[in-house]
Design an enzyme around this catalytic site. Structure first.
Site, PDB file in Angstrom:
ATOM      1  N   ARG A 229       4.314  84.683  38.627  1.00 51.95           N
ATOM      2  CA  ARG A 229       3.312  84.573  39.676  1.00 51.95           C
ATOM      3  C   ARG A 229       3.587  83.298  40.473  1.00 51.95           C
ATOM      4  O   ARG A 229       4.041  82.306  39.911  1.00 51.95           O
ATOM      5  CB  ARG A 229       1.903  84.464  39.062  1.00 51.95           C
ATOM      6  CG  ARG A 229       1.261  85.793  38.745  1.00 51.95           C
ATOM      7  CD  ARG A 229       0.770  86.454  40.036  1.00 51.95           C
ATOM      8  NE  ARG A 229       0.102  87.724  39.797  1.00 51.95           N
ATOM      9  CZ  ARG A 229       0.712  88.903  39.788  1.00 51.95           C
ATOM     10  NH1 ARG A 229       2.023  88.974  39.972  1.00 51.95           N
ATOM     11  NH2 ARG A 229       0.025  90.009  39.610  1.00 51.95           N
ATOM     12  N   HIS A 277       8.610  89.302  46.755  1.00 50.96           N
ATOM     13  CA  HIS A 277       7.752  89.922  45.734  1.00 50.96           C
ATOM     14  C   HIS A 277       8.110  91.397  45.553  1.00 50.96           C
ATOM     15  O   HIS A 277       7.245  92.284  45.693  1.00 50.96           O
ATOM     16  CB  HIS A 277       6.260  89.770  46.086  1.00 50.96           C
ATOM     17  CG  HIS A 277       5.384  89.837  44.857  1.00 50.96           C
ATOM     18  ND1 HIS A 277       4.215  89.136  44.725  1.00 50.96           N
ATOM     19  CD2 HIS A 277       5.533  90.518  43.689  1.00 50.96           C
ATOM     20  CE1 HIS A 277       3.664  89.390  43.545  1.00 50.96           C
ATOM     21  NE2 HIS A 277       4.453  90.224  42.907  1.00 50.96           N
TER      22      HIS A 277
END
Lengths: 314, 314
Positions: A229, A277
């Site tokens: 993350r 991502h």
């Protein structure tokens, strides 16, 4: 039964609604952006819903998150206290292993240097250790971390893992807890980060952690691979560490702010590989089919392995 | 016993002589560039020796090649007819698998596009199939090919192989011989080439072969990965195929002329990754120790698996 599909308002929920209608059998599918009967909602499928979107649903039985990370969801203080499930699907695991294996090999086999040489038409053979001489450390040995560890071990790397508990994982040296972090880092040339984002892990990837990585390895310096993350990392510290040699290279798929703004200084760094991502994007059809199966299993009273523990945050 | 170390005159043989002296026990080590007693030579360790370098050695018992490929050696018509061995060492195999796995994943995960996006600070998520949707074909299923096949299968790809004989390899669909080539290519999205260079394989990687690769895959187009020999490929055809879309990408470690001249048009091609013949460099110490072991086993009369069949050329 009625399933409420709730996503951040700036997302295009329409394709997801369409998939749930197609794959959801006789479940009624409700769109959280339009008026609906709150009392009818029995289940919710969500991806970063706006805070409050799930409040005021008296008959809600369970929430299913359309991804592995639930940090954004748990930050919503109005989130109902019903069972919360996240995605752990084999396709997502396999995709993460593809990306991590690629990035580990990319730095290990000195591709930033070889691509730079190619750009100037230079033929120069660099000193190259074998995988058996290089130590990979997996920070976060959950389902994803263990799968990456297996493939990297098969390729020949010395692989060890760190987890909160330090629980044994067959075939791998394991480190655990706060006390285990320093010895784990000290034996790690390439650090692969697959931690969840929790109160304990926020900002853990900082200058101090990078300085604890091995300095005696066969590579020019330690390498950071973060596919966990963005909130795990202090991006200013990554840049500083790359500039002063504390890190020799990095591959990052997640960022403090996404999409990463065009003027962010991470973009042009020559020792940094950025991807937007995409490390473990699963196919929408696979995710939706998995959630439909999970809802059916939940209704049959089965125990699902992907229940989120709200105390630990994953 | 005396070992003659013979290399092309433009190579620096000194480090190799030093290693053989250090690791060779009581063997006498002779330098082919200096005067020596030809009658004393019992064994030769060679790497691309100049033609004729091994002629006129009346007591030569065996030749050991310091690499896997013996095509340059067999082209020397004065090569003595004694047993010829090549290198098949686990470290070399492991390094080849590292390089091939890296290059397959690099194209499969669309890194040429992502690196180009990074260079212009563009955040764009591309459609990405899973490995299970993509077919890798290994052209040349020897020791190296089988190891690559295993790792790529573990990552999730659909892997098949082609070999001259088409002999069964457990766990993989196999194709064989001239008749098996077309169906093998037609089911292949990413072609990995690990063939030896022989009279039959020279120039096999041409426009006609590229046109036979799968056109119905989940990737934008077929990808070529060549880590075999430069003589296998027609470089003008690779460029043309990349330019007209017959190939969507390529990674090449070997070239018709090495070092690749700085003005060669392969260097700047944006869909091409070039490395300077480093895919499977082994450590010199590992190679030398292996050859010393092989000489001892040969002298004990043992059968070595790495004996070259001069009829097939490998």
């Amino acid at each position: 039964m009625a399933l409420l599909v709730a996503m951040a308002r700036h997302w295009d929920a329409e394709p997801w609604l369409e998939r749930f209608r197609r794959l959801g059998g006789d479940m009624e599918i409700l769109d959280a952006r339009k008026p609906y009967d709150a009392a009818a909602v029995t289940h919710a499928a969500v991806w970063k819903p706006d805070p409050g979107m799930l409040a005021g649903l008296p008959n809600l039985r369970a929430i299913f998150n359309l991804g592995a990370g639930v940090d954004a969801l748990l930050a919503d203080k109005t989130l109902p206290g019903v069972p919360l499930y996240r995605i752990i699907d084999p396709d997502l695991t396999s995709r993460m292993t593809e990306w991590v294996t690629l990035q580990v090999l990319f730095h290990f086999r000195q591709m930033p240097d070889y691509l730079a040489q190619q750009a100037r038409a230079a033929w120069e053979q660099l000193d190259q250790p074998g995988a058996h001489e290089v130590r990979v450390g997996i920070l976060g040995m959950g389902v994803l971390g263990r799968d990456c560890a297996e493939v990297l071990k098969r390729i020949g790397f010395q692989v060890a893992g760190w987890s909160r508990s330090g629980a044994a994982v067959e075939g791998f040296e394991m480190f655990g807890g706060a006390d285990g972090l320093a010895p784990f880092l000290a034996r790690t040339d390439i650090l692969v980060v697959l931690l969840p984002l929790t109160e304990t892990t926020r900002g853990i990837l900082d200058r101090k952690l990078f300085a604890g990585l091995a300095r005696d390895g066969r590579l020019p310096g330690p390498v950071l691979i973060n596919a966990g993350r963005g909130g795990l990392q202090v991006e200013a510290d990554i840049l500083a560490a790359l500039d002063d040699g504390t890190l020799a290279g990095a591959s990052i798929d997640v960022f403090e702010t996404e999409p990463l703004p065009a003027d962010n200084p991470l973009w042009p760094h020559p020792r940094l590989v950025l991807t937007p991502h995409v490390a473990a994007d699963s196919t929408p059809e696979g995710l939706v089919a998995g959630i439909v199966r999970d809802i059916a299993a939940f209704e049959r009273g089965e125990t699902l392995p992907n229940l989120v523990d709200r105390a630990t945050g994953y």
